[in-house]
Design a protein around this motif. Structure first.
Motif, short mmCIF file in Angstrom:
data_model
loop_
_atom_site.label_atom_id
_atom_site.label_comp_id
_atom_site.label_asym_id
_atom_site.label_seq_id
_atom_site.Cartn_x
_atom_site.Cartn_y
_atom_site.Cartn_z
N ALA A 560 35.98 76.11 62.59
CA ALA A 560 34.71 76.46 62.80
C ALA A 560 34.88 77.73 63.94
O ALA A 560 35.68 77.59 65.00
N VAL A 561 34.12 78.56 63.93
CA VAL A 561 33.91 79.69 64.98
C VAL A 561 32.96 79.29 66.11
O VAL A 561 31.86 78.95 66.04
N VAL A 562 33.37 79.31 67.24
CA VAL A 562 32.81 79.07 68.49
C VAL A 562 32.32 80.19 69.06
O VAL A 562 33.08 81.14 69.52
N GLU A 563 31.26 80.57 69.25
CA GLU A 563 30.68 81.82 69.55
C GLU A 563 30.47 81.87 71.25
O GLU A 563 30.38 80.83 71.86
N PHE A 564 30.64 82.94 71.72
CA PHE A 564 30.29 83.24 72.95
C PHE A 564 28.72 83.29 73.30
O PHE A 564 28.28 84.32 72.22
N THR A 565 28.25 82.92 74.32
CA THR A 565 26.84 83.47 74.46
C THR A 565 26.77 85.02 74.82
O THR A 565 27.84 85.25 75.31
N THR A 566 25.47 85.39 74.91
CA THR A 566 25.43 86.77 75.13
C THR A 566 26.16 87.35 76.60
O THR A 566 26.85 88.19 76.60
#
Length: 723
Positions: A560-566
């Motif tokens: 699963a890809v864990v995204e960076f917040t903006t």
């Protein structure tokens, strides 16, 4: 030349244009900050704005917003041929290339704009755009002058201050530690000196700090003719707060004393007596006033790479051990039950456990994984066994015991373990020997333990081929192997193993080295088996978590890809830029050790931030700004520590080794000083060789000769200056 041709011209010079509304300064599109239009699709009829700052190679604009600023600009701003405006506002924009410049606005007491330094996040209209009045803006034909960002910012501020004075106002140089002002002539000299000082780059650890600080002291004492005590006060108030880290009073005083007593290549008062404004003086060229006596090497200009041994950042601050969620829970359990609790060891154990549990399960959008190598420097009796027991018990109780590894028998053994399970947590208490293999393995044997560990680290998102055995028909591969290493080593043997080869080896650059310090206070221990349900439930969740599929995912995972917040994405980009600057300095200077250290800093931070996110919220992990800030500080500390170790323990040649031994002897003594006769006994050198070491260290300003009071008679000795 039509508008699109000018857009192409600007693009060829490395600058991006943004479409503005016709006869306006306002962008025609909301997404202008990320817009990178090709010239052929640039909208017809639109005005042209140039994106400023980092996206356009650090093109910046000094916007002169009043007639006085335009009139005084030649006296205060660095010369540049790149000047634009329009007929009714001639020369209202001056253009520079200033890497790292930030936008700064300067207004008068009534809030009216005087001058603005415009950089990243802004855009400026350029010709052949059309003003609402019908006037045509001048095109940016000439090449902007390249200047250091701190110098440009100080020049712009000085210009704003001059406009305020011209209008009958006053400018205050705030400095709580500077004594009251002198008579008018002295005040003017000090004001010019402070402005000059502001244009100089601060002293940054590892980037020419000693020479920059000496240059600042020399400018005050010798260049402006300010007495030593007053120069010390100004240096402490105006220069030292910008340094990273700030100097001690003792170190500053030493620099001022040197500036006051040693020869220089400029006449006394040369800055004070110059008729040019302070910011037109060559403040950024340290060679103009850095002393050129036989005891100090002449400094190179600031815009050239300057690398020097970094100061010791010390052990990792305890605040760096604060990772919320699962890591904190495991740490708390370890600290409550270990016979000799140690927060650093508890942290290493918990981070290694979280690293393993999330292995092959998650990744960043750049496909970085949670595999990390932790090396805890811990002596005998510090309590390094208990965190390992906790990890072993967690994995045993959730059915993952086959993934626990102990000592490295061989590189082949590591490969075989990964074929069986796909991911491993190795907890090795004999890392000293593994590190020594790097120095012994001169032929870089393919299946040496360090080489296999290095290859596995870089293969976490790839397919890893296993060696072909005798009588083996088909090749064997492990898809996306994961290996977490929690190793410990005795500090003494670790430091002895350091060498230039060790520090430039790719494996060493990927280690997170934690000096755990002394063991904690003893307590009645608990059992590592009595794990809280909350820890086991989270660990079991990770064991059962199969993103994007069923059991087949254990062989060919789709993490699963864990995204960076903006805001986190912006922060990690800033770290990347910072480390790239340091890497380029090392590359230009040919410093292989610093290059290896800075090359992995941002990658370390991303991995650590990913682990932080998994620990904080395993059900819905997000890499937040808090995670990136923590990980960045952690990774930067690790890099600086690595560079310090290189400066203290790694010798370039046999003579350099003796110099390092000399300084280490002083470093270990109270007040960093030692009598000459004691040093001669400890160094075990011939008198002539000893004197050569002393002379070299004196010339480098590493030590100073002192007189040490004893019970019988004063003795000659030496003291380390920059401890």
């Amino acid at each position: 030349m039509e508008a699109r041709s000018w857009v192409a011209n600007y693009r060829e010079r490395g600058w991006f244009a943004v479409p503005l509304r016709p006869h306006s300064k306002s962008p025609a599109r909301r997404d202008w900050t990320s817009l990178r239009l090709n010239p052929e699709v640039f909208p017809e009829g639109c005005n042209i704005g140039l994106i400023l700052g980092e996206p356009s190679g650090w093109l910046v604009d000094v916007d002169l917003d009043c007639p006085e600023a335009i009139e005084l600009a030649d006296q205060y701003l660095p010369p540049t041929l790149a000047i634009t405006g329009r007929p009714s506002a001639t020369k209202s924009h001056r253009w520079y290339i200033a890497a790292g410049a930030t936008t700064e606005k300067h207004t008068d007491q009534r809030g009216s704009m005087i001058v603005e330094l415009r950089s990243t996040g802004a855009q400026t209209v350029v010709g052949p755009s059309i003003h609402p009045s019908g006037e045509i803006y001048e095109t940016l034909d000439a090449q902007p002058t390249t200047v250091p960002a701190p110098m440009l910012a100080a020049c712009v501020k000085a210009l704003a201050d001059a406009v305020i004075v011209r209008r009958g106002g006053s400018v205050t140089y705030n400095s709580p530690t500077v004594p009251p002002v002198r008579p008018t002539d002295a005040t003017d000299v000090e004001a010019r000196a402070i402005a000059y000082l502001s244009a100089m780059p601060p002293a940054v650890s590892g980037s020419g700090g000693h020479s920059q600080t000496y240059a600042a002291a020399t400018a005050l004492v010798h260049g402006f003719g300010i007495d030593a005590d007053r120069a010390m006060a100004i240096l402490a108030a105006e220069f030292n707060p910008r340094c990273d880290p700030p100097w001690s009073e003792k170190e500053l005083r030493h620099k001022v004393n040197q500036a006051a007593t040693k020869p220089h290549d400029r006449p006394f008062g040369w800055l004070r007596d110059s008729e040019a404004p302070a910011h037109q003086l060559p403040a950024v060229d340290l060679s103009h006033f850095y002393l050129q006596s036989q005891s100090v090497v002449t400094a190179s200009p600031v815009n050239e790479p300057q690398l020097e041994a970094t100061r010791d950042p010390g052990r990792l601050p305890e605040s760096m051990y604060e990772v919320p969620g699962f890591v904190r829970q495991v740490m708390d359990f370890t600290l409550a039950n270990a016979p000799y609790p140690n927060v650093a060891l508890a942290f290493c154990g918990a981070m290694a456990l979280q690293s393993f549990l999330a292995g092959r399960k998650v990744c960043t959008n750049g496909d970085l994984r949670t595999n990390i190598y932790l090396l805890a420097l811990a002596g005998s009796g510090t309590g390094k066994e208990f965190p390992r027991k906790v990890n072993s018990q967690v994995l045993f109780q959730i059915g993952e015991s086959r993934s626990i590894g102990d000592k490295f028998a061989s590189g082949e053994g590591i490969q075989d373990a990964l074929v069986r399970s796909g991911r491993m947590l190795f907890q090795n208490d004999e890392m000293d020997g593994v590190l020594r293999q790097i120095n012994l393995d001169r032929d870089n044997a393919r299946e040496s333990i360090p080489n296999i560990l290095l290859t596995l680290y870089t293969s976490a998102g790839d397919v890893y081929p296993i060696r072909v055995k005798a009588n083996q028909k088909d090749a064997i591969y492990v898809d996306q192997p994961h290996l977490t290493l929690f190793g410990t080593a005795t500090p003494k043997y670790f430091y002895e193993s350091l060498s230039r080869r060790m520090l430039t080896n790719g494996f060493f650059a990927r280690l997170n080295i934690i000096d755990v310090g002394k063991r904690g206070k003893g307590q009645t221990p608990g059992s590592a088996r009595d794990l809280p349900d909350s820890i086991l439930e989270t660990a079991k969740w990770w064991a059962d978590f199969t993103p994007n599929g069923g059991n087949f995912m254990t062989v060919h995972p789709k993490p699963a890809v864990v995204e960076f917040t903006t805001d986190a994405d912006v922060a990690i980009a800033e770290l990347r830029e910072q480390t790239e600057v340091e890497y380029d300095k090392a590359d230009d200077a040919g410093d292989e050790v610093a290059r290896a250290a800075w090359s992995r800093t941002c990658e370390h931070a991303k991995k650590l931030a990913l682990i932080y996110a998994c620990s904080e919220n395993h059900l819905d992990p997000k890499i937040t700004l808090a995670a990136v800030r923590w990980a960045s500080e952690f990774a930067l500390h690790q890099t600086r520590r690595q560079l310090y170790l290189a400066s203290v323990h790694v010798a370039e040649n046999p003579f350099h080794k003796e110099c390092l031994k000399f300084t280490k002897l002083l470093l270990e003594r109270p007040e960093n000083q030692m009598a000459r006769r004691e040093l001669m006994r400890a160094m075990r050198l011939k008198s002539q060789e000893f004197d050569q070491v002393v002379l070299t260290l004196l010339q480098q300003d590493d030590i100073e000769a002192i007189t040490i009071e004893t019970k019988t008679r004063p003795a000659q000795g030496y003291r380390l200056i920059h401890a």
